[in-house]
Scaffold this motif. Structure first.
Motif, PDB file in Angstrom:
ATOM      1  N   SER A 156       0.845  -1.192   0.000  1.00 26.63           N
ATOM      2  CA  SER A 156       0.000   0.000   0.000  1.00 26.63           C
ATOM      3  C   SER A 156       0.880   1.241   0.000  1.00 26.63           C
ATOM      4  CB  SER A 156      -0.908   0.011   1.236  1.00 26.63           C
ATOM      5  OG  SER A 156      -1.796  -1.088   1.207  1.00 26.63           O
ATOM      6  N   ARG A 157       0.736   2.046  -1.046  1.00 26.31           N
ATOM      7  CA  ARG A 157       1.593   3.224  -1.143  1.00 26.31           C
ATOM      8  C   ARG A 157       1.031   4.230  -2.136  1.00 26.31           C
ATOM      9  NH1 ARG A 157       6.904   0.421  -3.984  1.00 26.31           N
ATOM     10  NH2 ARG A 157       5.971  -0.004  -6.026  1.00 26.31           N
ATOM     11  N   ILE A 158       1.574   5.422  -2.037  1.00 30.15           N
ATOM     12  CA  ILE A 158       1.280   6.509  -2.961  1.00 30.15           C
ATOM     13  C   ILE A 158       2.488   6.686  -3.871  1.00 30.15           C
ATOM     14  CG2 ILE A 158       0.993   9.016  -3.117  1.00 30.15           C
ATOM     15  CD1 ILE A 158      -0.353   8.806  -0.301  1.00 30.15           C
ATOM     16  N   THR A 159       2.243   6.821  -5.174  1.00 31.81           N
ATOM     17  CA  THR A 159       3.300   7.159  -6.114  1.00 31.81           C
ATOM     18  C   THR A 159       2.921   8.469  -6.789  1.00 31.81           C
ATOM     19  OG1 THR A 159       3.671   4.810  -6.560  1.00 31.81           O
ATOM     20  CG2 THR A 159       4.685   6.389  -8.070  1.00 31.81           C
ATOM     21  N   VAL A 160       3.766   9.464  -6.656  1.00 34.79           N
ATOM     22  CA  VAL A 160       3.497  10.767  -7.276  1.00 34.79           C
ATOM     23  C   VAL A 160       3.968  10.718  -8.731  1.00 34.79           C
ATOM     24  CG1 VAL A 160       3.946  13.241  -7.197  1.00 34.79           C
ATOM     25  CG2 VAL A 160       3.743  11.937  -5.070  1.00 34.79           C
ATOM     26  N   THR A 182     -12.392  -1.156  -1.506  1.00 41.73           N
ATOM     27  CA  THR A 182     -12.103   0.177  -0.997  1.00 41.73           C
ATOM     28  C   THR A 182     -13.370   1.022  -0.980  1.00 41.73           C
ATOM     29  OG1 THR A 182      -9.835   0.069  -1.857  1.00 41.73           O
ATOM     30  CG2 THR A 182     -10.710   2.261  -1.378  1.00 41.73           C
ATOM     31  N   LYS A 183     -13.502   1.826   0.064  1.00 44.11           N
ATOM     32  CA  LYS A 183     -14.605   2.779   0.158  1.00 44.11           C
ATOM     33  C   LYS A 183     -14.080   4.183  -0.086  1.00 44.11           C
ATOM     34  CE  LYS A 183     -17.441   0.016   3.311  1.00 44.11           C
ATOM     35  NZ  LYS A 183     -18.126  -0.036   4.632  1.00 44.11           N
ATOM     36  N   VAL A 184     -14.979   5.069  -0.531  1.00 41.34           N
ATOM     37  CA  VAL A 184     -14.604   6.451  -0.823  1.00 41.34           C
ATOM     38  C   VAL A 184     -15.696   7.389  -0.345  1.00 41.34           C
ATOM     39  CG1 VAL A 184     -15.637   6.469  -3.145  1.00 41.34           C
ATOM     40  CG2 VAL A 184     -13.714   7.994  -2.628  1.00 41.34           C
ATOM     41  N   GLN A 185     -15.286   8.580   0.072  1.00 44.46           N
ATOM     42  CA  GLN A 185     -16.228   9.655   0.384  1.00 44.46           C
ATOM     43  C   GLN A 185     -15.664  10.952  -0.164  1.00 44.46           C
ATOM     44  OE1 GLN A 185     -17.179  10.161   4.529  1.00 44.46           O
ATOM     45  NE2 GLN A 185     -18.910  11.494   4.100  1.00 44.46           N
ATOM     46  N   ALA A 186     -16.547  11.817  -0.672  1.00 43.75           N
ATOM     47  CA  ALA A 186     -16.132  13.084  -1.273  1.00 43.75           C
ATOM     48  C   ALA A 186     -16.399  14.248  -0.326  1.00 43.75           C
ATOM     49  CB  ALA A 186     -16.865  13.303  -2.596  1.00 43.75           C
ATOM     50  N   PHE A 187     -15.661  15.336  -0.565  1.00 38.65           N
ATOM     51  CA  PHE A 187     -15.813  16.573   0.205  1.00 38.65           C
ATOM     52  C   PHE A 187     -15.635  17.722  -0.780  1.00 38.65           C
ATOM     53  CE2 PHE A 187     -14.125  20.205   2.467  1.00 38.65           C
ATOM     54  CZ  PHE A 187     -14.836  20.247   3.654  1.00 38.65           C
ATOM     55  N   GLU A 188     -16.610  18.642  -0.850  1.00 41.04           N
ATOM     56  CA  GLU A 188     -16.491  19.731  -1.820  1.00 41.04           C
ATOM     57  C   GLU A 188     -15.556  20.816  -1.308  1.00 41.04           C
ATOM     58  OE1 GLU A 188     -19.033  22.454  -4.947  1.00 41.04           O
ATOM     59  OE2 GLU A 188     -20.109  21.147  -3.547  1.00 41.04           O
ATOM     60  N   LEU A 189     -14.643  21.202  -2.173  1.00 38.67           N
ATOM     61  CA  LEU A 189     -13.642  22.224  -1.882  1.00 38.67           C
ATOM     62  C   LEU A 189     -14.064  23.563  -2.466  1.00 38.67           C
ATOM     63  CD1 LEU A 189     -10.574  20.002  -2.815  1.00 38.67           C
ATOM     64  CD2 LEU A 189     -11.209  20.695  -0.487  1.00 38.67           C
ATOM     65  N   GLU A 237      -4.820  -4.660  -2.570  1.00 37.38           N
ATOM     66  CA  GLU A 237      -4.937  -5.181  -3.934  1.00 37.38           C
ATOM     67  C   GLU A 237      -5.620  -4.196  -4.892  1.00 37.38           C
ATOM     68  OE1 GLU A 237      -8.676  -6.220  -1.749  1.00 37.38           O
ATOM     69  OE2 GLU A 237      -6.540  -6.148  -1.304  1.00 37.38           O
ATOM     70  N   ASP A 238      -6.075  -3.054  -4.414  1.00 36.95           N
ATOM     71  CA  ASP A 238      -6.808  -2.097  -5.247  1.00 36.95           C
ATOM     72  C   ASP A 238      -5.891  -0.960  -5.715  1.00 36.95           C
ATOM     73  OD1 ASP A 238      -9.097  -3.580  -4.837  1.00 36.95           O
ATOM     74  OD2 ASP A 238      -9.818  -2.324  -3.192  1.00 36.95           O
ATOM     75  N   THR A 239      -6.154  -0.497  -6.937  1.00 35.20           N
ATOM     76  CA  THR A 239      -5.325   0.535  -7.552  1.00 35.20           C
ATOM     77  C   THR A 239      -6.210   1.640  -8.111  1.00 35.20           C
ATOM     78  OG1 THR A 239      -3.593  -1.064  -8.145  1.00 35.20           O
ATOM     79  CG2 THR A 239      -3.626   1.007  -9.364  1.00 35.20           C
ATOM     80  N   PHE A 240      -5.841   2.896  -7.833  1.00 37.04           N
ATOM     81  CA  PHE A 240      -6.609   4.052  -8.291  1.00 37.04           C
ATOM     82  C   PHE A 240      -5.660   5.131  -8.816  1.00 37.04           C
ATOM     83  CE2 PHE A 240      -8.673   2.120  -4.584  1.00 37.04           C
ATOM     84  CZ  PHE A 240      -9.861   1.687  -5.169  1.00 37.04           C
ATOM     85  N   LEU A 241      -6.175   5.920  -9.730  1.00 33.51           N
ATOM     86  CA  LEU A 241      -5.472   7.118 -10.180  1.00 33.51           C
ATOM     87  C   LEU A 241      -6.254   8.328  -9.698  1.00 33.51           C
ATOM     88  CD1 LEU A 241      -4.513   6.016 -13.776  1.00 33.51           C
ATOM     89  CD2 LEU A 241      -2.904   6.671 -11.979  1.00 33.51           C
ATOM     90  N   LEU A 242      -5.537   9.273  -9.138  1.00 33.62           N
ATOM     91  CA  LEU A 242      -6.143  10.502  -8.628  1.00 33.62           C
ATOM     92  C   LEU A 242      -5.724  11.630  -9.568  1.00 33.62           C
ATOM     93  CD1 LEU A 242      -5.278   9.919  -4.871  1.00 33.62           C
ATOM     94  CD2 LEU A 242      -7.131   8.920  -6.233  1.00 33.62           C
ATOM     95  N   ASP A 243      -6.665  12.071 -10.363  1.00 36.70           N
ATOM     96  CA  ASP A 243      -6.464  13.046 -11.436  1.00 36.70           C
ATOM     97  C   ASP A 243      -5.639  12.453 -12.573  1.00 36.70           C
ATOM     98  OD1 ASP A 243      -8.099  15.231 -10.859  1.00 36.70           O
ATOM     99  OD2 ASP A 243      -6.693  15.995  -9.375  1.00 36.70           O
TER     100      ASP A 243
END
Length: 281
Positions: free
Chosen positions: A10-14, A148-155, A44-50
Motif C-alpha cells: 500500500s503506497r502513494i506514487t506521485v 475500498t470505500k470512498v467519500q467526497a468533500f467539496e472544496l 490489492e486495489d489501484t486508483f489514479l487521482l487526477d
C-alpha cells in the motif's frame, strides 16, 4: 527518476505534482514538472487521482489486465491533459472507470469537449477502451469491483472541485488538491473545521499548497491554499504523512527547497511532493 521509499503493497506514487501547466528542464529535476496525477495502491486495489500530464508516467504493468479507476478532482485542463495521450484509452477492451462527485457533470462530454478541433486532431470517438462514468454521491460508499470505500468533500475552487477520502482495511488516504482554505471569513472557518473533521485520522494526506503567503494575498479566490495554511492544516491533522502538492510552474527546485527549509524545518512527516517518489502508507 522514481525513488522507492519502501516495498509496502500500500503506497502513494506521485506521477505529477505540478499545477496549472507542466514544466521541464534541469531547474525542475528535484520536484518534477508533470501536472497532477497520483497512483494510489491500497492492498490489492489501484486508483489514479487526477489525470494530468503525470499520467504519462504510469507504467503499463500497473493497468495490464485490470480495470483503471480514475478519480477526477475537477475538470481543469492541468488535471485532465494526460488523457489526450493515455495508452490505456486507446487499448481495445480496456475498462476505464471515471469518477466525479459533481452530480451535474457529464464526464464523457467534458472529455470529448477537450478534444475538439482546432485544439486537438481527434475527438473521444477515437478511444478504443470501454469508458464507464460514475457520478458519486457525497456519502461514504464502496467502489464497485474493489474492497475500498470512498467519500467526497467539496472544496472551494472555481467550477467546483472535490477532495476524496479512501478507506481499505485499517488504511485511509485523503486527496485534496485545488481547494482554498482561509480563516478570514465565517464560511472559510466553517470549511476549515469541516475539512479537519473529514480528513482527521488518515494515514496520508495530499494537500494543495500552491502559493506562499505573500502570493496568496493577491490571489484570493483563485481556489488554492498558501503553504503556510497547508502546514497549519497538516499539523492539526497529524496524519502519518502529508504531501504538499500542486506546485506553481514558476517554483524552481531552489525555490521549493528554500521554502521547505524555512517552513518545514524540524517538522517530521510533512513534505513537498516529488514526482517519481513512492510514499508507503
Amino acid at each position: 527518476m522514481f525513488t522507492d521509499r519502501g516495498n509496502e503493497m500500500s503506497r502513494i506514487t506521485v506521477l505529477g505534482a505540478r499545477g496549472s501547466l507542466p514544466v521541464s528542464g534541469q531547474r525542475y529535476r528535484e520536484f518534477g514538472g508533470a501536472t497532477a496525477c497520483v497512483l494510489l495502491q491500497m492492498k490489492e486495489d489501484t486508483f489514479l487521482l487526477d489525470a494530468g500530464s503525470g499520467l504519462l508516467n504510469l507504467e503499463y504493468a500497473v493497468w495490464e489486465n485490470r480495470a483503471l479507476h480514475i478519480f477526477l478532482s475537477h475538470f481543469h485542463l492541468d488535471h485532465m491533459m494526460g488523457l489526450l495521450l493515455s495508452e490505456a484509452l486507446f487499448t481495445p477492451g480496456q475498462k476505464v472507470h471515471f469518477y466525479t462527485a459533481d452530480p451535474d457533470a457529464d464526464i464523457y462530454a467534458i472529455l470529448n469537449g477537450m478534444m475538439q478541433k482546432p485544439y486537438w486532431p481527434v475527438d473521444a470517438g477515437y478511444f478504443k477502451a470501454d469508458i464507464i462514468c460514475h457520478n458519486l454521491s457525497m456519502r461514504k460508499q464502496l467502489i464497485k469491483g474493489t474492497n475500498t470505500k470512498v467519500q467526497a468533500f467539496e472544496l472551494d475552487h472555481p467550477d467546483r472541485a472535490f477532495a476524496y477520502r479512501f478507506w481499505n482495511g485499517g488504511e485511509s488516504v485523503v486527496y485534496a488538491t485545488d481547494g482554498e482554505f482561509s480563516l478570514e471569513s465565517e464560511h472559510g472557518q466553517t470549511q476549515y473545521r469541516n475539512f479537519i473533521k473529514f480528513a482527521k485520522g488518515a494515514n496520508a494526506v495530499i494537500l494543495d499548497a500552491q502559493y506562499t503567503q505573500e502570493e496568496y494575498e493577491s490571489k484570493k479566490g483563485y481556489g488554492h491554499t498558501s503553504m503556510e495554511m497547508a502546514k497549519q492544516i497538516a499539523l492539526e491533522l497529524r496524519a502519518g504523512q502529508t504531501l504538499l502538492f500542486h506546485h506553481a510552474p514558476d517554483k524552481l527546485d531552489r525555490h521549493l527547497l528554500k521554502i521547505e527549509r524555512a517552513i518545514l524545518k524540524n517538522i517530521p512527516n510533512i513534505y513537498f511532493a516529488k514526482e517519481g517518489e513512492y510514499y508507503p502508507l
